[in-house]
Design a protein around this motif. Structure first.
Motif, mmCIF file in Angstrom:
data_model
loop_
_atom_site.group_PDB
_atom_site.id
_atom_site.type_symbol
_atom_site.label_atom_id
_atom_site.label_comp_id
_atom_site.label_asym_id
_atom_site.label_seq_id
_atom_site.Cartn_x
_atom_site.Cartn_y
_atom_site.Cartn_z
ATOM 1 N N PRO A 55 -52.915 19.870 14.297
ATOM 2 C CA PRO A 55 -54.537 19.435 13.749
ATOM 3 C C PRO A 55 -54.386 17.911 13.627
ATOM 4 C CG PRO A 55 -53.819 21.397 12.492
ATOM 5 C CD PRO A 55 -52.580 21.004 13.277
ATOM 6 N N GLY A 56 -55.630 17.433 14.003
ATOM 7 C CA GLY A 56 -55.745 15.996 14.019
ATOM 8 C C GLY A 56 -55.082 14.818 15.213
ATOM 9 N N ILE A 57 -54.402 15.595 15.975
ATOM 10 C CA ILE A 57 -53.658 15.001 16.974
ATOM 11 C C ILE A 57 -54.786 14.150 17.941
ATOM 12 C CG2 ILE A 57 -53.897 16.707 18.820
ATOM 13 C CD1 ILE A 57 -51.041 16.018 19.548
ATOM 14 N N GLY A 58 -54.563 13.046 18.365
ATOM 15 C CA GLY A 58 -55.246 12.186 19.156
ATOM 16 C C GLY A 58 -55.106 12.826 20.678
ATOM 17 N N VAL A 59 -56.057 12.063 21.538
ATOM 18 C CA VAL A 59 -55.903 12.357 23.057
ATOM 19 C C VAL A 59 -54.803 11.922 23.679
ATOM 20 C CG1 VAL A 59 -57.048 11.870 25.241
ATOM 21 C CG2 VAL A 59 -58.425 12.577 23.350
ATOM 22 N N ALA A 60 -54.437 10.779 23.277
ATOM 23 C CA ALA A 60 -53.024 10.193 23.832
ATOM 24 C C ALA A 60 -51.877 10.820 23.600
ATOM 25 C CB ALA A 60 -52.998 8.673 23.541
ATOM 26 N N ALA A 61 -51.783 11.472 22.135
ATOM 27 C CA ALA A 61 -50.399 12.069 21.769
ATOM 28 C C ALA A 61 -50.660 13.476 22.294
ATOM 29 C CB ALA A 61 -50.561 12.342 20.279
ATOM 30 N N ALA A 62 -51.757 14.164 22.468
ATOM 31 C CA ALA A 62 -51.961 15.294 23.189
ATOM 32 C C ALA A 62 -51.579 15.205 24.695
ATOM 33 C CB ALA A 62 -53.387 15.966 23.081
ATOM 34 N N ALA A 63 -51.969 14.154 25.102
ATOM 35 C CA ALA A 63 -51.425 13.982 26.752
ATOM 36 C C ALA A 63 -50.034 13.920 26.985
ATOM 37 C CB ALA A 63 -52.166 12.830 27.306
ATOM 38 N N ARG A 64 -49.533 12.969 26.135
ATOM 39 C CA ARG A 64 -47.914 13.212 26.051
ATOM 40 C C ARG A 64 -47.392 14.554 26.097
ATOM 41 N NH1 ARG A 64 -49.172 8.403 23.140
ATOM 42 N NH2 ARG A 64 -48.571 9.171 21.355
ATOM 43 N N GLU A 65 -47.914 15.248 24.899
ATOM 44 C CA GLU A 65 -47.138 16.465 24.432
ATOM 45 C C GLU A 65 -47.210 17.345 25.975
ATOM 46 O OE1 GLU A 65 -47.123 19.774 21.045
ATOM 47 O OE2 GLU A 65 -47.187 17.591 20.662
ATOM 48 N N LEU A 66 -48.385 17.303 26.496
ATOM 49 C CA LEU A 66 -48.631 18.090 27.414
ATOM 50 C C LEU A 66 -48.383 17.566 28.920
ATOM 51 C CD1 LEU A 66 -52.224 19.102 26.673
ATOM 52 C CD2 LEU A 66 -50.377 20.654 26.725
ATOM 53 N N HIS A 67 -47.514 16.403 28.854
ATOM 54 C CA HIS A 67 -47.244 15.510 30.053
ATOM 55 C C HIS A 67 -48.511 15.728 31.074
ATOM 56 C CE1 HIS A 67 -43.067 15.781 28.693
ATOM 57 N NE2 HIS A 67 -43.272 16.973 28.141
ATOM 58 N N LEU A 68 -49.372 15.218 30.915
ATOM 59 C CA LEU A 68 -50.672 15.119 31.561
ATOM 60 C C LEU A 68 -50.983 13.527 31.310
ATOM 61 C CD1 LEU A 68 -52.469 18.085 30.824
ATOM 62 C CD2 LEU A 68 -51.339 17.639 32.995
ATOM 63 N N ALA A 69 -51.941 13.178 32.377
ATOM 64 C CA ALA A 69 -52.619 11.742 32.356
ATOM 65 C C ALA A 69 -53.451 11.856 31.318
ATOM 66 C CB ALA A 69 -53.173 11.435 33.464
ATOM 67 N N PRO A 70 -53.488 10.837 30.313
ATOM 68 C CA PRO A 70 -54.842 10.624 29.199
ATOM 69 C C PRO A 70 -56.107 11.013 29.517
ATOM 70 C CG PRO A 70 -53.016 9.010 28.922
ATOM 71 C CD PRO A 70 -52.907 9.650 30.395
ATOM 72 N N ASN A 71 -56.475 10.458 30.829
ATOM 73 C CA ASN A 71 -57.749 10.742 31.331
ATOM 74 C C ASN A 71 -58.039 12.035 31.742
ATOM 75 O OD1 ASN A 71 -56.259 10.539 33.576
ATOM 76 N ND2 ASN A 71 -57.697 9.728 35.122
ATOM 77 N N SER A 72 -57.113 12.888 32.241
ATOM 78 C CA SER A 72 -57.249 14.180 32.635
ATOM 79 C C SER A 72 -57.469 15.139 31.047
ATOM 80 C CB SER A 72 -56.025 15.003 33.062
ATOM 81 O OG SER A 72 -55.791 14.613 34.155
#
Length: 146
Positions: free
Chosen positions: A47-64
């Motif tokens: 909880p509270g994760i940002g978009v960029a950190a979520a993208a890194r964790e998911l191995h996806l592009a931040p814009n996706s």
């Protein structure tokens, strides 16, 4: 090793596909695309994760991930909250309804697999249990790779 990798991937993907299909039939609400579910899982776990950190964790592009977040916010499944440390940044939170939906989904998924495991012999169940630490290590290695 390639044959083992192919067999492992086939079995894991097959299990996920069958479980997803069966749970979708049993859990109320419209089914979500897998990518949206993955974003919700990450936010529920952190909880509270940002978009960029979520993208890194998911191995996806931040814009996706940003697109997926926008879809989930529009659907009322996710909230953006201002980051108290940096008002320009936002933090992600799942909604109460999403938390309940995910709990229902997890119970249905776990129940389905537990029921199937109960149909196996003790030896097969023990073999799966003994393989879990190695599979968890494999997952860790795969997560670390670029």
């Amino acid at each position: 090793m390639t044959e083992l990798a192919d067999r492992l991937l086939g079995v894991v993907q097959g299990i996920r596909r069958v479980v997803r299909r069966r749970v979708r039939a049993d859990v109320p609400g419209s089914p979500l695309p897998g990518a949206q579910v993955e974003v919700l899982r990450v936010v529920a776990d952190r909880p509270g994760i940002g978009v960029a950190a979520a993208a890194r964790e998911l191995h996806l592009a931040p814009n996706s991930v940003s697109t997926l977040v926008n879809q989930l916010v529009d659907a009322g499944l996710l909230r953006r909250e201002p980051d108290p440390a940096d008002r320009r940044a936002t933090r992600l939170e799942i909604t109460g309804a999403t938390r309940e939906r995910m709990a229902t989904w997890r119970r249905a998924r776990s129940g389905l697999v537990a029921e199937a495991l109960a149909g196996l012999s003790e030896e097969d169940t023990a073999a799966i249990e003994q393989a879990l630490p190695a599979l968890e290590k494999l997952m860790g290695i795969l997560k670390e790779q670029p």
